[in-house]
Every structure is written in C-alpha cells, then in structure tokens.
Design a protein around this motif. Structure first.
Motif, PDB file in Angstrom:
ATOM      1  N   GLY A 243       0.753  -1.267   0.082  1.00  0.00           N
ATOM      2  CA  GLY A 243      -0.088  -0.008  -0.032  1.00  0.00           C
ATOM      3  C   GLY A 243       0.924   1.157  -0.222  1.00  0.00           C
ATOM      4  N   ARG A 244       0.294   2.488  -0.253  1.00  0.00           N
ATOM      5  CA  ARG A 244       1.015   3.649  -0.464  1.00  0.00           C
ATOM      6  C   ARG A 244       0.136   4.676   0.157  1.00  0.00           C
ATOM      7  N   LEU A 245       0.767   5.510   0.787  1.00  0.00           N
ATOM      8  CA  LEU A 245      -0.258   6.603   1.535  1.00  0.00           C
ATOM      9  C   LEU A 245       0.354   7.770   0.986  1.00  0.00           C
ATOM     10  N   THR A 246      -0.322   8.865   0.607  1.00  0.00           N
ATOM     11  CA  THR A 246       0.112  10.122  -0.196  1.00  0.00           C
ATOM     12  C   THR A 246      -0.724  11.169   0.574  1.00  0.00           C
ATOM     13  N   MET A 247      -0.021  12.342   1.082  1.00  0.00           N
ATOM     14  CA  MET A 247      -0.651  13.279   1.392  1.00  0.00           C
ATOM     15  C   MET A 247       0.012  14.353   0.893  1.00  0.00           C
ATOM     16  N   ILE A 248      -0.757  15.298   0.459  1.00  0.00           N
ATOM     17  CA  ILE A 248      -0.317  16.748  -0.230  1.00  0.00           C
ATOM     18  C   ILE A 248      -1.031  18.140   0.285  1.00  0.00           C
ATOM     19  N   PRO A 249      -0.560  18.914   0.312  1.00  0.00           N
ATOM     20  CA  PRO A 249      -1.439  20.192   0.425  1.00  0.00           C
ATOM     21  C   PRO A 249      -2.421  20.356  -0.518  1.00  0.00           C
ATOM     22  N   ALA A 250      -3.739  20.927  -0.046  1.00  0.00           N
ATOM     23  CA  ALA A 250      -5.073  20.967  -0.756  1.00  0.00           C
ATOM     24  C   ALA A 250      -5.683  22.157  -0.407  1.00  0.00           C
ATOM     25  N   GLU A 251      -5.166  23.201  -0.151  1.00  0.00           N
ATOM     26  CA  GLU A 251      -5.734  24.495   0.425  1.00  0.00           C
ATOM     27  C   GLU A 251      -7.004  25.006  -0.641  1.00  0.00           C
ATOM     28  N   ARG A 252      -6.979  24.599  -1.786  1.00  0.00           N
ATOM     29  CA  ARG A 252      -7.929  25.185  -2.663  1.00  0.00           C
ATOM     30  C   ARG A 252      -8.857  23.958  -3.153  1.00  0.00           C
ATOM     31  N   ASP A 253      -8.732  23.126  -2.430  1.00  0.00           N
ATOM     32  CA  ASP A 253      -9.542  21.700  -2.983  1.00  0.00           C
ATOM     33  C   ASP A 253     -10.984  21.959  -2.464  1.00  0.00           C
ATOM     34  N   TYR A 254     -11.929  21.865  -3.370  1.00  0.00           N
ATOM     35  CA  TYR A 254     -13.354  21.937  -3.042  1.00  0.00           C
ATOM     36  C   TYR A 254     -14.345  20.800  -3.222  1.00  0.00           C
ATOM     37  N   ARG A 255     -13.450  19.500  -3.488  1.00  0.00           N
ATOM     38  CA  ARG A 255     -14.371  18.372  -3.564  1.00  0.00           C
ATOM     39  C   ARG A 255     -14.854  17.550  -2.580  1.00  0.00           C
ATOM     40  N   ALA A 256     -14.636  18.163  -1.202  1.00  0.00           N
ATOM     41  CA  ALA A 256     -14.731  17.402   0.020  1.00  0.00           C
ATOM     42  C   ALA A 256     -16.280  17.745   0.577  1.00  0.00           C
TER      43      ALA A 256
END
Length: 181
Positions: A53-66
């Motif tokens: 498995g692979r965990l990825t974590m990136i900044p998402a200040e302007r992500d609106y999809r949540a």
C-alpha cells in the motif's frame, strides 16, 4: 420547481455561504501554514492477496471536492521497539491513524486490471492533528495511541460541479470582504 422557489433557494444558499465565509475559523488572523491536506491510500493486491500500500498526503488549500468536515476519533496500536524516538513514533502513529480512518470513512474506488486490483481511499484532513501516544506496553509489543482528526471524505464526482460553484462564490465573497478590512 417554480421560478420563484429557485430564486429563494439561490438567495438562501448565497446567504448561507456568506455567513460561513465570514465565520470560517480558517480565516482567523494569525493562522499560518498549511491547514488542509488531501490524503489518499492505495492498497494493491494480486490474486486476492494484499501486496502493499502507499499513503500520499499533499497540501490542498484550494480543493473544493470534500464533503463536510467532522472530528473523528481513531485508536490503534503501533508495533515498535521501546527505544524508538518520539518523532518516529509520532510519524508511525499518524500514518497508521490516516490509513485506518481512510479505510473506515474515505471515498472508496476500485480499479482492476487482470489479476491486479487497487483499492483507493480518498479524503481531506485539517491540521493540526491531536495525537496521544501512550507508554510502551510489553503485552502488545508497542504503543497504544488515539488520534482526533478533522476529516472530510471526498464527494462523489457527480457532485463536484456544485461544490466548485459554492467554492467560487465563497472565494468571491471573501475577496469582497477583504476590500473592507
């Protein structure tokens, strides 16, 4: 829906977005650094056996999809030697907590190609994360931890256009408010 109800609905929606933008705790003065992160966990399997498995974590200040954020508590254990540094224990506990919370509450999607299968879990989290690591316990061979995370699963793709519109309206209103500060 009659035309008048649509106008009233849009007016109420715009008013609610304006109030939410003004009272958003992330807009507080003095808030610095990255607050919102996109996290994703890809679990790979071959012939019905998990291969990694692979965990990825990136900044998402302007992500609106949540979807909406909620505070979720997760508990678990990490297997580690009692000589591990606090920084290493903290990183292991955070990774374990993120994977656990994604598997339980994240948006799941499955991709299959032949005998290879990938299950993807996606969400957004807010920092900081409240992490409590207990003392070393010999009977479990590691450390117990609890984490409280502000978590929002990703919305289904058919909702992204509506969420993008709400995000744009909120941005315009925030820019308008900044003119008067």
């Amino acid at each position: 829906m009659p035309c008048q109800l649509k106008i009233i609905y849009k007016g109420v929606l715009l008013s609610a977005l304006c109030v939410a933008a003004v009272f958003n705790p992330l807009n507080a003065k003095g808030h610095q650094g990255i607050a919102t992160y996109y996290i994703r966990y890809d679990e790979h399997s071959f012939k019905h056996q998990i291969t990694g498995g692979r965990l990825t974590m990136i900044p998402a200040e302007r992500d609106y999809r949540a979807e909406n954020f909620s505070r979720i508590r997760v508990a678990g254990k990490i297997t580690a030697d009692n000589r591990e540094s606090n920084h290493t224990l903290e990183n292991m506990a955070k990774k374990n907590a993120f994977i656990k919370i994604l598997e339980l509450n994240g948006l799941k999607s499955v991709t299959t190609k032949g005998l290879d299968t990938t299950i993807t879990y996606e969400a957004l989290v807010l920092s900081p994360i409240d992490l409590q690591i207990g003392p070393y316990e010999r009977n479990i061979g590691g450390y117990a931890y609890t984490a409280q995370i502000n978590f929002a699963p990703m919305a289904f793709p058919d909702q992204w256009n509506d969420l993008r519109l709400k995000f744009k309206i909120k941005e315009i209103f925030n820019d308008f408010i900044l003119l008067f500060k």
